[in-house]
Design a protein around this motif. Structure first.
Motif, PDB file in Angstrom:
ATOM      1  N   UNK A   1      -2.792  -8.186   1.727  1.00 44.71           N
ATOM      2  CA  UNK A   1      -3.168  -7.191   0.719  1.00 44.71           C
ATOM      3  C   UNK A   1      -4.429  -7.682   0.036  1.00 44.71           C
ATOM      4  N   UNK A   2      -5.306  -6.726  -0.306  1.00 37.93           N
ATOM      5  CA  UNK A   2      -6.546  -7.074  -0.994  1.00 37.93           C
ATOM      6  C   UNK A   2      -6.911  -5.952  -1.962  1.00 37.93           C
TER       7      UNK A   2
ATOM      8  N   UNK B   1      -4.158  -2.624   2.526  1.00 36.28           N
ATOM      9  CA  UNK B   1      -3.142  -3.347   3.287  1.00 36.28           C
ATOM     10  C   UNK B   1      -3.589  -3.468   4.737  1.00 36.28           C
ATOM     11  N   UNK B   2      -3.412  -4.665   5.298  1.00 37.41           N
ATOM     12  CA  UNK B   2      -3.540  -4.847   6.742  1.00 37.41           C
ATOM     13  C   UNK B   2      -2.120  -4.810   7.269  1.00 37.41           C
TER      14      UNK B   2
ATOM     15  N   UNK C   1      -5.526   1.559   4.429  1.00 35.22           N
ATOM     16  CA  UNK C   1      -4.855   0.791   5.470  1.00 35.22           C
ATOM     17  C   UNK C   1      -5.808   0.450   6.607  1.00 35.22           C
ATOM     18  N   UNK C   2      -5.552  -0.695   7.189  1.00 33.58           N
ATOM     19  CA  UNK C   2      -6.171  -1.067   8.451  1.00 33.58           C
ATOM     20  C   UNK C   2      -5.048  -1.702   9.263  1.00 33.58           C
ATOM     21  N   UNK C   3      -5.181  -1.639  10.567  1.00 32.72           N
ATOM     22  CA  UNK C   3      -4.094  -2.088  11.438  1.00 32.72           C
ATOM     23  C   UNK C   3      -4.546  -3.230  12.335  1.00 32.72           C
ATOM     24  N   UNK C   4      -3.580  -4.080  12.653  1.00 29.63           N
ATOM     25  CA  UNK C   4      -3.823  -5.200  13.556  1.00 29.63           C
ATOM     26  C   UNK C   4      -2.691  -5.227  14.568  1.00 29.63           C
TER      27      UNK C   4
END
Length: 181
Positions: free
Chosen positions: A100-101, A119-120, A84-87
């Motif tokens: 998603x990547x 997932x972002x 996960x990464x967050x924005x």
């Protein structure tokens, strides 16, 4: 064993050359292909080569606009690790998948092999508040709203006995200066 018994009833043998592979829709340990094909004429004593399913593919879904919680539930039981990464976003609720990547929707993966999906995810903004006391209400409101903060103005009555006060100026704030919003 069951295949060997059935073949022996027709005077045929099971080949030692058995293929095991993951399939689109055949359950684990079932034959999904054979050679020669059913209905073909063969001589007695012929060997029949079979392919046996090791299970079915997992088809990756489109998790964009889904909550992280729901996506994790959909991926339960697979060996897909979620990165996960967050924005920070103000236009969408926190915890929603934006992108998603690594694995794309519709991609077929072997559920017994470890894979990763990234997932972002949206998250609420976080800013450290400064002291807005003494600033004009309109300037403080504009500054905060430009940072994505929802501003609620509360008009306060002037305390009795207060001789000097300024109109339309911030006199108090919550959360306080130095706290995170």
């Amino acid at each position: 064993e069951e295949a060997e018994l059935m073949l022996s009833q027709y005077g045929l043998e099971l080949s030692d050359d058995i293929t095991y592979d993951i399939t689109d829709g055949t359950a684990e340990n079932l034959i999904y292909e054979q050679s020669p094909k059913s209905g073909e004429r063969v001589t007695e004593g012929s060997k029949v080569k079979v392919s046996i399913s090791t299970g079915t593919y997992f088809v990756v879904g489109n998790y964009v606009n889904m909550s992280l919680e729901d996506a994790n539930a959909a991926l339960a039981g697979t060996k897909i690790d979620v990165l996960t990464e967050y924005e920070e976003r103000t236009d969408i609720a926190a915890g929603i998948i934006l992108e998603q990547s690594l694995l794309q929707a519709g991609e077929k993966v072997n559920p017994t092999v470890s894979r990763q999906i990234r997932f972002k995810i949206s998250k609420s903004i976080s800013i450290q508040l400064v002291n807005y006391s003494g600033m004009s209400i309109s300037a403080a409101k504009e500054l905060l709203e430009n940072q994505g903060v929802k501003v609620e103005l509360i008009v306060q009555d002037v305390p009795e006995g207060l001789v000097e006060y300024k109109l339309n100026v911030v006199i108090n704030q919550s959360p306080k200066s130095g706290e995170h919003y």
